[in-house]
Design a protein around this motif. Structure first.
Motif, short mmCIF file in Angstrom:
data_model
loop_
_atom_site.label_atom_id
_atom_site.label_comp_id
_atom_site.label_asym_id
_atom_site.label_seq_id
_atom_site.Cartn_x
_atom_site.Cartn_y
_atom_site.Cartn_z
N ASP A 32 2.88 23.40 2.62
CA ASP A 32 1.80 22.69 1.92
C ASP A 32 0.89 23.64 1.13
O ASP A 32 -0.34 23.58 1.26
CB ASP A 32 0.98 21.88 2.92
CG ASP A 32 0.14 20.81 2.22
OD1 ASP A 32 0.59 20.32 1.16
OD2 ASP A 32 -0.94 20.48 2.70
N ALA A 33 1.49 24.50 0.31
CA ALA A 33 0.67 25.41 -0.51
C ALA A 33 0.14 24.65 -1.72
O ALA A 33 0.90 24.09 -2.50
CB ALA A 33 1.52 26.60 -0.96
N TRP A 34 -1.18 24.64 -1.84
CA TRP A 34 -1.78 23.95 -2.99
C TRP A 34 -3.04 24.66 -3.44
O TRP A 34 -3.61 25.47 -2.71
CB TRP A 34 -2.07 22.48 -2.65
CG TRP A 34 -3.17 22.27 -1.64
CD1 TRP A 34 -3.07 22.42 -0.29
CD2 TRP A 34 -4.52 21.86 -1.90
NE1 TRP A 34 -4.28 22.14 0.30
CE2 TRP A 34 -5.18 21.78 -0.66
CE3 TRP A 34 -5.22 21.54 -3.08
CZ2 TRP A 34 -6.53 21.42 -0.55
CZ3 TRP A 34 -6.56 21.17 -2.97
CH2 TRP A 34 -7.19 21.10 -1.72
N GLY A 46 -9.59 28.26 -5.66
CA GLY A 46 -9.22 28.33 -4.26
C GLY A 46 -7.78 27.87 -4.06
O GLY A 46 -7.34 26.92 -4.69
N ALA A 47 -7.06 28.54 -3.16
CA ALA A 47 -5.70 28.12 -2.82
C ALA A 47 -5.59 28.02 -1.30
O ALA A 47 -6.24 28.78 -0.57
CB ALA A 47 -4.67 29.10 -3.37
N TYR A 48 -4.76 27.09 -0.86
CA TYR A 48 -4.71 26.73 0.56
C TYR A 48 -3.27 26.56 0.99
O TYR A 48 -2.42 26.16 0.21
CB TYR A 48 -5.49 25.42 0.77
CG TYR A 48 -6.81 25.41 0.03
CD1 TYR A 48 -7.91 26.08 0.56
CD2 TYR A 48 -6.94 24.81 -1.22
CE1 TYR A 48 -9.11 26.12 -0.11
CE2 TYR A 48 -8.14 24.85 -1.91
CZ TYR A 48 -9.23 25.50 -1.36
OH TYR A 48 -10.41 25.57 -2.03
N LEU A 101 -5.18 27.15 6.12
CA LEU A 101 -6.16 27.55 5.11
C LEU A 101 -6.57 26.28 4.38
O LEU A 101 -5.72 25.55 3.87
CB LEU A 101 -5.54 28.56 4.14
CG LEU A 101 -5.52 30.02 4.60
CD1 LEU A 101 -4.74 30.19 5.88
CD2 LEU A 101 -4.96 30.91 3.52
N LYS A 102 -7.87 26.01 4.34
CA LYS A 102 -8.31 24.75 3.77
C LYS A 102 -9.71 24.88 3.17
O LYS A 102 -10.45 25.80 3.51
CB LYS A 102 -8.28 23.65 4.82
CG LYS A 102 -9.15 23.97 6.01
CD LYS A 102 -9.00 22.93 7.11
CE LYS A 102 -9.90 23.32 8.27
NZ LYS A 102 -9.50 22.75 9.54
N PRO A 103 -10.07 23.93 2.30
CA PRO A 103 -11.41 23.96 1.71
C PRO A 103 -12.47 23.94 2.82
O PRO A 103 -12.33 23.22 3.80
CB PRO A 103 -11.47 22.66 0.90
CG PRO A 103 -10.04 22.36 0.58
CD PRO A 103 -9.25 22.83 1.78
N GLY A 104 -13.47 24.78 2.68
CA GLY A 104 -14.54 24.85 3.68
C GLY A 104 -14.20 25.77 4.84
O GLY A 104 -15.02 25.96 5.73
N MET A 109 -8.68 33.23 -2.37
CA MET A 109 -9.53 33.12 -3.54
C MET A 109 -8.86 33.84 -4.69
O MET A 109 -8.59 35.04 -4.61
CB MET A 109 -10.86 33.80 -3.21
CG MET A 109 -11.83 33.75 -4.31
SD MET A 109 -13.07 32.53 -3.89
CE MET A 109 -12.27 31.08 -4.43
N LEU A 110 -8.53 33.06 -5.72
CA LEU A 110 -7.92 33.65 -6.92
C LEU A 110 -9.07 34.10 -7.81
O LEU A 110 -9.84 33.27 -8.30
CB LEU A 110 -7.05 32.61 -7.63
CG LEU A 110 -6.07 31.83 -6.74
CD1 LEU A 110 -5.26 30.85 -7.57
CD2 LEU A 110 -5.16 32.76 -5.96
#
Ligand SMILES: [Cu+2]
Length: 152
Positions: A32-34, A46-48, A101-104, A109-110
């Motif tokens: 689930d890379a997004w 941001g990437a997660y 890895l998720k928002p918050g 960090m790109l």
């Protein structure tokens, strides 16, 4: 070098909005890379993703992508009511553990985006693990959400 980068971008970007597939590196499965779509002038994105480890403890020691000058590991956390962002030297992946890895939370960090991240596109990301080695995967760009990197 500039020309090489341009070529990489052309290869990397395809219009494929489907969910990213799972990719394996050693004992680690990346799922689930997004990344969040960015406004036109954005310098960072941001990437997660999800890291599942079927073996011994490992560490994500570096990440890179042709769409940004560098990729850093950050962790956001609430401290005394204030959102703080910390730079991490590596992301630990415990034995038989899963790290999301998720928002918050912890994120990639790109920094120094070379172009906006557009919804529906994909870009390549290379991850290097201490034990499990190096793997390249595709990151799916999803629409800008309400919660995000406001504190940058
Ligand atoms: Cu960050």
């Amino acid at each position: 070098m500039r020309r090489l980068m341009a070529a990489l971008l052309c290869i990397g970007f395809v219009s494929a909005p489907a969910a990213a597939d799972e990719v394996k590196a050693g004992t680690i499965t990346i799922a689930d890379a997004w990344a969040r779509a960015t406004p036109p002038a954005a310098q960072v994105g941001g990437a997660y993703l999800i890291l599942k480890n079927a073996g011994s403890p490992d560490k994500l020691v570096s990440a890179s992508t042709p769409v940004a000058e560098r990729t850093e590991f950050h962790r956001m956390s609430l401290e005394d009511g204030v959102m703080k962002m910390r730079h991490l030297p590596a992301i630990e992946v415990p034995a038989h553990g899963t790290i999301e890895l998720k928002p918050g939370g912890t994120h990639l960090m790109l920094v120094g985006l070379k172009q906006p991240l557009k919804e529906g596109e994909r870009f390549p990301l290379t991850l290097r693990f201490e034990r499990s080695g190096t793997v390249e995967l595709q990151v799916a760009v999803r629409k800008m959400g309400a919660s995000g990197h406001g504190s940058h």
